[in-house]
Design a protein around this motif. Structure first.
Motif, mmCIF file in Angstrom:
data_model
loop_
_atom_site.group_PDB
_atom_site.id
_atom_site.type_symbol
_atom_site.label_atom_id
_atom_site.label_comp_id
_atom_site.label_asym_id
_atom_site.label_seq_id
_atom_site.Cartn_x
_atom_site.Cartn_y
_atom_site.Cartn_z
ATOM 1 N N LEU A 166 1.781 7.253 -6.571
ATOM 2 C CA LEU A 166 0.805 8.280 -6.947
ATOM 3 C C LEU A 166 1.269 9.667 -6.519
ATOM 4 C CD1 LEU A 166 -2.600 6.551 -6.077
ATOM 5 C CD2 LEU A 166 -1.618 6.955 -8.345
ATOM 6 N N TRP A 188 -7.392 11.745 -6.159
ATOM 7 C CA TRP A 188 -6.725 10.483 -5.858
ATOM 8 C C TRP A 188 -5.401 10.730 -5.133
ATOM 9 C CZ3 TRP A 188 -7.178 6.019 -9.906
ATOM 10 C CH2 TRP A 188 -8.530 5.848 -10.240
ATOM 11 N N ARG A 189 -4.668 11.737 -5.613
ATOM 12 C CA ARG A 189 -3.376 12.019 -4.995
ATOM 13 C C ARG A 189 -3.551 12.516 -3.563
ATOM 14 N NH1 ARG A 189 -2.554 14.838 -9.820
ATOM 15 N NH2 ARG A 189 -2.200 16.795 -8.685
ATOM 16 N N HIS A 246 -0.971 7.330 2.874
ATOM 17 C CA HIS A 246 0.472 7.126 2.999
ATOM 18 C C HIS A 246 0.986 7.640 4.344
ATOM 19 C CE1 HIS A 246 4.320 6.289 0.921
ATOM 20 N NE2 HIS A 246 4.805 7.227 1.710
ATOM 21 N N ALA A 304 -4.266 9.491 -1.567
ATOM 22 C CA ALA A 304 -3.045 8.699 -1.435
ATOM 23 C C ALA A 304 -2.120 9.293 -0.388
ATOM 24 C CB ALA A 304 -2.334 8.605 -2.781
ATOM 25 N N THR A 305 -2.036 10.617 -0.345
ATOM 26 C CA THR A 305 -1.193 11.278 0.654
ATOM 27 C C THR A 305 -1.696 11.002 2.065
ATOM 28 O OG1 THR A 305 -0.679 13.046 -0.928
ATOM 29 C CG2 THR A 305 -0.257 13.491 1.410
ATOM 30 N N VAL A 311 0.836 -1.207 0.000
ATOM 31 C CA VAL A 311 0.000 0.000 0.000
ATOM 32 C C VAL A 311 0.869 1.254 0.000
ATOM 33 C CG1 VAL A 311 -1.707 1.316 1.310
ATOM 34 C CG2 VAL A 311 -1.940 -1.163 1.108
ATOM 35 N N THR A 367 0.669 4.070 -2.956
ATOM 36 C CA THR A 367 0.347 5.466 -2.667
ATOM 37 C C THR A 367 1.550 6.369 -2.903
ATOM 38 O OG1 THR A 367 0.828 5.039 -0.321
ATOM 39 C CG2 THR A 367 -1.472 4.905 -1.028
#
Length: 213
Positions: free
Chosen positions: A142, A153-154, A161, A157-158, A135, A139
């Protein structure tokens, strides 16, 4: 009369030992641990202000963090050429009634924790950290390659993450703490063999497993 080698009072150097890990497995573990440590330390330099001010060179920290993360699965992938490592991965992915018994005993802090070469706690740790690394890798990509996905999405993802990174640090800290509490387990990883009495006490079902190396 001198104590027998299998006598608990015998010096550790004279007691029988059993093979536990090969040199290839030791190298995979050390390389993976080193890359993970670099990931954690560089992340700290990026997110903690006092470390960022102390170290500086943010661009370098970003680059080192990105590449250590990308390389994190590589030692394990290269190690798949080892028959012993593949056998241990199979053991880590097999769960039985004794694993449930081990977990119940561990939660209640009782004895009687049957285990094969790996106990249920080690199996859960291995599964969790493997999933977390995948994962984190996804992430991280991305976040690194901004053209791969839209902004929403980013942003997600941040968030994943960062919070998963905190969980990883806590879990690894627990793993290291447990390791320091079991010198024989550390010795087995370092030298490749463990005391036979320790093996019978901590992993009583190990001798009944397929010990393919």
């Amino acid at each position: 009369m001198p104590p027998r080698p299998d006598d608990p009072s015998a010096p550790a150097a004279e007691r029988p030992r059993v093979p536990r890990f090969t040199r290839a497995q030791h190298r995979v573990h050390r390389a993976t641990a080193t890359l993970m440590a670099v990931c954690v330390l560089t992340a700290g330099c990026l997110y903690l202000p006092f470390l960022a001010e102390l170290v500086g060179r943010r661009a370098l920290m970003v680059t080192v963090h990105e590449w250590s993360g990308i390389l994190l699965p590589v030692p394990l992938l290269l190690g798949l050429g080892s028959r012993a490592l593949r056998a241990d991965l199979t053991r880590l992915n097999r769960y039985g009634p004794h694993d449930r018994q081990w977990l119940r005993a561990a939660l209640r802090r009782r004895g009687g924790r049957p285990a094969g070469k790996f106990n249920a706690g080690q199996k859960l740790y291995a599964a969790w950290i493997a999933g977390a690394v995948l994962v984190m890798l996804g992430t991280g990509l991305l976040m690194w390659f901004t053209d791969l996905a839209p902004l929403a999405w980013r942003t997600g993802a941040t968030f994943v993450h960062d919070w998963l990174a905190l969980a990883v640090v806590l879990v690894i800290a627990g793993h290291v703490w447990k390791a320091f509490g079991d010198p024989e387990s550390r010795r087995g990883l370092r030298t490749g063999s463990v005391d036979a009495q320790w093996a019978r006490r901590e992993h009583p079902l190990w001798e009944h497993e397929d010990n393919t190396r």
